[in-house]
Design an enzyme around this catalytic site. Sequence first.
Site, PDB file in Angstrom:
ATOM      1  N   CYS A  79     -78.855  12.556  -5.408  1.00  0.00           N
ATOM      2  CA  CYS A  79     -78.737  11.096  -5.448  1.00  0.00           C
ATOM      3  C   CYS A  79     -77.362  10.654  -4.923  1.00  0.00           C
ATOM      4  CB  CYS A  79     -79.011  10.570  -6.855  1.00  0.00           C
ATOM      5  SG  CYS A  79     -79.389   8.799  -6.900  1.00  0.00           S
ATOM      6  N   HIS A 167     -84.272  12.996  -8.047  1.00  0.00           N
ATOM      7  CA  HIS A 167     -83.666  13.771  -9.138  1.00  0.00           C
ATOM      8  C   HIS A 167     -84.561  14.959  -9.511  1.00  0.00           C
ATOM      9  CE1 HIS A 167     -80.285  11.113 -10.324  1.00  0.00           C
ATOM     10  NE2 HIS A 167     -81.037  10.186  -9.757  1.00  0.00           N
ATOM     11  N   GLU A 169     -83.904  17.367 -11.395  1.00  0.00           N
ATOM     12  CA  GLU A 169     -83.665  17.806 -12.772  1.00  0.00           C
ATOM     13  C   GLU A 169     -84.523  17.080 -13.794  1.00  0.00           C
ATOM     14  OE1 GLU A 169     -80.685  14.403 -12.207  1.00  0.00           O
ATOM     15  OE2 GLU A 169     -81.741  15.887 -10.995  1.00  0.00           O
TER      16      GLU A 169
END
Length: 507
Positions: A79, A167, A169
């Site tokens: 990001c 993202h 994660e």
Amino acid sequence: MQEKIIILDFGSQTTQLIGRRVRELDTYCEIVPYNKFPKEDPTIKGVILSGSPFSVYDKDAFKVDLSEIRGKYPILGICYGAQFMAYTNNGKVEPAGTREYGRAHLTSFCKDNVLFKGVRENTQVWMSHGDTITAIPDNFKKIASTDKVDIAAYQVEGEKVWGVQFHPEVFHSEDGTQILRNFVVDVCGCKQDWSPASFIESTVAELKAQLGDDKVVLGLSGGVDSSVAAVLLNRAIGKNLTCIFVDHGMLRKNEFKNVMNDYECLGLNVIGVDASEKFFAELAGVTEPERKRKIIGKGFIDVFDVEAHKIKDVKWLAQGTIYPDCIESLSITGTVIKSHHNVGGLPEKMHLKLCEPLRLLFKDEVRRVGRELGMPEHLITRHPFPGPGLAVRILGDITREKVRILQDADDIYIQGLRDWGLYDQVWQAGVILLPVQSVGVMGDERTYERAVALRAVTSTDAMTADWAHLPYEFLGKISNDIINKVKGVNRVTYDISSKPPATIEWE
């Protein structure tokens, strides 16, 4: 030496989640402020740049010179990290028409790029950004797009440098773990040798070298962190460890006795202290939540200090501090913004050196280490419980009668969760004694008794939490059992508030 991935934190709310995902790949990682890269560390295998609440155009945006990192280590920008690398290499980053937040799908990506090995077509990813990369330098190659974002990912040609606008994660990125695995294992070459067994072996050796024949004192809470720390220290230094478990009178029903039995079965040298009279006296008439917390915190320090001084030649204070505590104790610039000590003030007051054997672990890793150490499952999987205990679940002043009512109601609720196989499905649960009474009917008589609220939440890290959608049949049975078995209660409610805006505890 343990190889590692370094995560440079630019202030994202999901930075710790990146760390947890890397650790889940059996790879050690450390999170450091964006401007605190550890130079000359031969164990570093790669670098991840986190997201950020800032735009690259903000005057106060976090910026760092990557020239000493790029070319020496593989880099993955997430990001803001991706935007920052594009922007500082003469790419274009522009405000999106509307902030993109939520699910998106990779409508196209380079299947032969190592970062996307094993990634499924049209895979879902999670977006959370206000700016968008609209142009990249000539030596950057676009490797993925979504229906709304043309440059969703890129690689610097001829370099092990990637940027992703989404993202990986976050749980909602369906192949996010695979993408991180590709970077950590295939690109960085990490051996995936970070395990509970290896942690125990290295930590026990470090503790033996650090502590030698010194005596250590540790304050136990009954929770998983301090318990695992105690067992780990006991394996390293044995009889030189003394544990102190203080009962302030606001533990759960029979908790003091049960936890003491657990500790003794684990072979720990434990001193149990019943200090309930002191705490009830000091809390009499106190209704303000923060004041209750401070009274209990100071009281614990006083009792612990007295007991610790009965032990001759103590040199160290051990605590169950875990990695998120250490991360949260530093601002993004590395300055201390709050103490991460589990027992604030103790090291200074007692002039002891501090030992924190779990300071490198996330909560789920603490539990894995506990299992590897052979600790009982009911101790490892215990729900988080506030340090002040039931004092912050009794709204208003504290009395022994109120504690008795809450202990009985809480015992029925928690045992019910276990009996119905629901205990391990929720992050935290408990009963709150409300400062109101309500009219009821029992038999032919009118009653005017107390109301309680049941609370149960699901979460992964307590930063956010949703109320647990427990079965109606279960809630009905628990309500009936509490009203019929707990003298003084005639009404049971269920708290359906999420965090935010509510907090998990009421006080």
